[in-house]
Design a protein around this motif. Sequence first.
Motif, PDB file in Angstrom:
ATOM      1  N   VAL A   5     -86.478  32.694  78.156  1.00 54.67           N
ATOM      2  CA  VAL A   5     -85.281  33.441  77.767  1.00 54.67           C
ATOM      3  C   VAL A   5     -84.478  32.545  76.835  1.00 54.67           C
ATOM      4  O   VAL A   5     -84.056  31.454  77.228  1.00 54.67           O
ATOM      5  CB  VAL A   5     -84.441  33.854  78.991  1.00 54.67           C
ATOM      6  CG1 VAL A   5     -83.161  34.562  78.535  1.00 54.67           C
ATOM      7  CG2 VAL A   5     -85.245  34.747  79.921  1.00 54.67           C
ATOM      8  N   VAL A   6     -84.287  32.984  75.614  1.00 58.28           N
ATOM      9  CA  VAL A   6     -83.554  32.201  74.620  1.00 58.28           C
ATOM     10  C   VAL A   6     -82.139  32.761  74.528  1.00 58.28           C
ATOM     11  O   VAL A   6     -81.923  33.848  73.990  1.00 58.28           O
ATOM     12  CB  VAL A   6     -84.257  32.259  73.246  1.00 58.28           C
ATOM     13  CG1 VAL A   6     -83.479  31.434  72.223  1.00 58.28           C
ATOM     14  CG2 VAL A   6     -85.689  31.752  73.358  1.00 58.28           C
ATOM     15  N   GLY A   7     -81.180  32.041  75.062  1.00 55.23           N
ATOM     16  CA  GLY A   7     -79.794  32.486  75.063  1.00 55.23           C
ATOM     17  C   GLY A   7     -79.292  32.690  76.480  1.00 55.23           C
ATOM     18  O   GLY A   7     -79.962  33.336  77.292  1.00 55.23           O
ATOM     19  N   GLY A   8     -78.103  32.145  76.762  1.00 53.77           N
ATOM     20  CA  GLY A   8     -77.567  32.221  78.116  1.00 53.77           C
ATOM     21  C   GLY A   8     -76.234  32.931  78.211  1.00 53.77           C
ATOM     22  O   GLY A   8     -75.392  32.582  79.043  1.00 53.77           O
ATOM     23  N   GLY A   9     -76.039  33.953  77.352  1.00 52.58           N
ATOM     24  CA  GLY A   9     -74.874  34.814  77.520  1.00 52.58           C
ATOM     25  C   GLY A   9     -75.129  35.812  78.644  1.00 52.58           C
ATOM     26  O   GLY A   9     -76.062  35.664  79.434  1.00 52.58           O
ATOM     27  N   ASP A  25     -91.847  33.085  86.641  1.00 55.65           N
ATOM     28  CA  ASP A  25     -91.406  31.727  86.353  1.00 55.65           C
ATOM     29  C   ASP A  25     -90.580  31.761  85.066  1.00 55.65           C
ATOM     30  O   ASP A  25     -91.107  32.067  83.990  1.00 55.65           O
ATOM     31  CB  ASP A  25     -92.638  30.823  86.192  1.00 55.65           C
ATOM     32  CG  ASP A  25     -92.267  29.377  85.895  1.00 55.65           C
ATOM     33  OD1 ASP A  25     -91.071  29.033  86.009  1.00 55.65           O
ATOM     34  OD2 ASP A  25     -93.167  28.603  85.533  1.00 55.65           O
ATOM     35  N   VAL A  26     -89.298  31.437  85.167  1.00 52.93           N
ATOM     36  CA  VAL A  26     -88.366  31.625  84.050  1.00 52.93           C
ATOM     37  C   VAL A  26     -87.810  30.287  83.575  1.00 52.93           C
ATOM     38  O   VAL A  26     -87.463  29.427  84.380  1.00 52.93           O
ATOM     39  CB  VAL A  26     -87.198  32.545  84.463  1.00 52.93           C
ATOM     40  CG1 VAL A  26     -86.250  32.772  83.293  1.00 52.93           C
ATOM     41  CG2 VAL A  26     -87.713  33.872  84.985  1.00 52.93           C
ATOM     42  N   THR A  27     -87.696  30.159  82.267  1.00 52.95           N
ATOM     43  CA  THR A  27     -86.985  29.034  81.646  1.00 52.95           C
ATOM     44  C   THR A  27     -85.955  29.602  80.681  1.00 52.95           C
ATOM     45  O   THR A  27     -86.292  30.444  79.840  1.00 52.95           O
ATOM     46  CB  THR A  27     -87.942  28.109  80.886  1.00 52.95           C
ATOM     47  OG1 THR A  27     -88.923  27.589  81.793  1.00 52.95           O
ATOM     48  CG2 THR A  27     -87.180  26.955  80.245  1.00 52.95           C
ATOM     49  N   VAL A  28     -84.711  29.160  80.817  1.00 53.89           N
ATOM     50  CA  VAL A  28     -83.621  29.648  79.970  1.00 53.89           C
ATOM     51  C   VAL A  28     -83.193  28.534  79.019  1.00 53.89           C
ATOM     52  O   VAL A  28     -82.848  27.432  79.460  1.00 53.89           O
ATOM     53  CB  VAL A  28     -82.414  30.115  80.804  1.00 53.89           C
ATOM     54  CG1 VAL A  28     -81.288  30.608  79.900  1.00 53.89           C
ATOM     55  CG2 VAL A  28     -82.828  31.212  81.782  1.00 53.89           C
ATOM     56  N   PHE A  29     -83.192  28.829  77.724  1.00 47.90           N
ATOM     57  CA  PHE A  29     -82.741  27.883  76.696  1.00 47.90           C
ATOM     58  C   PHE A  29     -81.358  28.328  76.199  1.00 47.90           C
ATOM     59  O   PHE A  29     -81.204  29.464  75.748  1.00 47.90           O
ATOM     60  CB  PHE A  29     -83.709  27.859  75.514  1.00 47.90           C
ATOM     61  CG  PHE A  29     -85.122  27.473  75.870  1.00 47.90           C
ATOM     62  CD1 PHE A  29     -85.522  26.145  75.835  1.00 47.90           C
ATOM     63  CD2 PHE A  29     -86.045  28.436  76.230  1.00 47.90           C
ATOM     64  CE1 PHE A  29     -86.827  25.784  76.145  1.00 47.90           C
ATOM     65  CE2 PHE A  29     -87.350  28.094  76.550  1.00 47.90           C
ATOM     66  CZ  PHE A  29     -87.746  26.757  76.506  1.00 47.90           C
ATOM     67  N   ALA A 243     -82.356  36.511  73.823  1.00 45.89           N
ATOM     68  CA  ALA A 243     -81.024  36.948  74.245  1.00 45.89           C
ATOM     69  C   ALA A 243     -79.943  36.155  73.536  1.00 45.89           C
ATOM     70  O   ALA A 243     -78.821  36.045  74.028  1.00 45.89           O
ATOM     71  CB  ALA A 243     -80.887  36.797  75.760  1.00 45.89           C
ATOM     72  N   SER A 244     -80.271  35.630  72.392  1.00 51.29           N
ATOM     73  CA  SER A 244     -79.319  34.885  71.571  1.00 51.29           C
ATOM     74  C   SER A 244     -78.504  35.864  70.732  1.00 51.29           C
ATOM     75  O   SER A 244     -78.659  37.081  70.836  1.00 51.29           O
ATOM     76  CB  SER A 244     -80.079  33.914  70.668  1.00 51.29           C
ATOM     77  OG  SER A 244     -81.002  34.627  69.857  1.00 51.29           O
TER      78      SER A 244
END
Length: 434
Positions: A5-9, A25-29, A243-244
């Motif tokens: 997931v690119v973006g943490g809004g 399995d999730v990685t958030v950038f 999600a950026s």
Amino acid sequence: MRAGVVGGGWAGIAAAVGLADAGHDVTVFEMAPQLGGRARSVAGEPDYDNGQHILIGAYRDSLALMRRLGVDPDAVLKRLPLALPYPDEPGLCLPPGPPLVAFARGVLAHRSWPLSARLGLLIAAGGWLARGFRCDARLSVAELCTGLPAAVRRDLVEPLCVAALNTPAPQASARVFLRVLKDALFSGAGSADLLLPRRPLSELLAAPATTWLGERLRTGHRVQRLEAGWRVDGEAFDAVVLASTSVEAARLTAAVAPAWSATAQALAFQPIVTIYLHSPGSALPSPMVALREGPQAPAQFVFDHGQLGGAPGRFAFVVSGAAPWVERGGCAEAVLAQALREFRWSAPPIIDRTLTEKRATFACTPGLARPVAHIAPGLWAAGDYVDGPYPATLEGAVRAGLAAAQGAAADVADAATGDKGAKGAASGSPTKTP
């Protein structure tokens, strides 16, 4: 599957939680040092929010996400019936009860409008209801409401339009505006209620999400490249949710999805300016007051933080659709003069600070081509700007994130089974999810 997931809004948080809850399995950038995107507290100064944000009762997915992260909405949000009080009059206020009845009662009880204006609004609203709150996509809000009395346009349509769409009525999409009215005013008891943060904004979602995500989260990491496969800065994932911001998403997809990137890059933006004033011992007539905008009056709303559990004597004046003021170099002094004209103060107010979000939302104009959510198999966009019936709102972002998570999982499942058919409810625009 392994999902990036690119973006943490709010959209990215929703997507990450949805994917993790489904067992992936999730990685958030997130490029910033903290989550929350544009809806967060100011880094290093948690008592200040990055602009004044509100929710409404119709934001059911946002409220559900808060609860999932252990936040009690009743504890962090002050619920008030929809009311648009002005400094010199009580304004429109909707009583509790079934939506249609409450709207009719509220309009008829608004004595500041002549009876002809009240009846004119009810007739127009009845026509919108009969047409399913649909209209020609080319219409602006100003064109839609041409026949309404001037007082109704001035005191209701224009402030609601700029608050919800962050676009002035002459340039705003009537179709999107009608959808907002439908969901807020006519979708159920309490849907139109205002939910005003009584805690710093990051405590609503960003801080709880940071704890909940834990080691899945990588802050301070701006993704440099996205490669088909899907690889994020060389790291392989089965699916990726972008999600950026639309600007970042356009940059990352320029090589892998140039047509989608061009659509995202073409979006125009509207700024929002928030002027914080400080006046010890002062208070407004209510926690939120509407203001009449004019050539020397930039702000459309003001919020009394002292009545919302925040710092006493702090007032947030909000200038939405603020492009003309930003082009002129700012509006802090004009807002201060407006405040002095409109209210009585226990102590002369001073400008505490000014926050300008130049790309606060996309410009929600008639017939706007917005990028679709499904970019390619295994690659989805999630944000308040993706194609759909809603403007740039917190609820739109959350719904987009949840739908992108479902769509990404469906893509991977289809690839594993060799199913190239339709994806059902997961396909298309996430903001079309009811």
